[in-house]
Design a protein around this motif. Structure first.
Motif: not given
Length: 114
Positions: A65-73
């Motif tokens: 829901x939030x922080x997609x950019x804070x995870x590996x591809x």
């Protein structure tokens, strides 16, 4: 045994992240490089994972829901497995494969209604 590593508060903040698991509303500290599943288990949060975190099932399916950019591809094995995930969205991840890169992430168990 090596001496403990000393870090400034800035270095410590850069090496950690926070994860909120919904619908429980549990927010935990997590280490960069761990998976969403690792962080859940470390804090005794019961995140389903029938295959033991080996990307062989979809029971650890979460919606970011939030922080997609804070995870590996997403990599190939996870993308293939997600094709079989019930309720898949474009923000779906497998908690056993999503590496934490820092910042804050909010993940909803896909098996739980919104």
């Amino acid at each position: 045994m090596p001496p403990p590593v000393k870090m400034s508060s800035t270095e410590y903040a850069a090496s950690t992240a926070s994860i909120t698991y919904l619908p429980a509303g549990l927010t935990v500290a997590a280490r960069r490089g761990d998976t969403l599943l690792d962080a859940a288990l470390e804090h005794s949060f019961d995140l389903p994972h029938e295959c033991g975190g080996n990307c062989s099932c979809t029971t650890c399916h979460v919606i970011i829901e939030e922080g997609w950019e804070n995870l590996s591809p997403i990599e190939y094995p996870e993308a293939e497995r997600l094709n079989d995930a019930e309720g898949r969205t474009e923000r779906s991840r497998l908690a056993c494969q999503a590496l934490i890169m820092g910042g804050h992430i909010t993940a909803r168990l896909a098996s739980e209604p919104v």
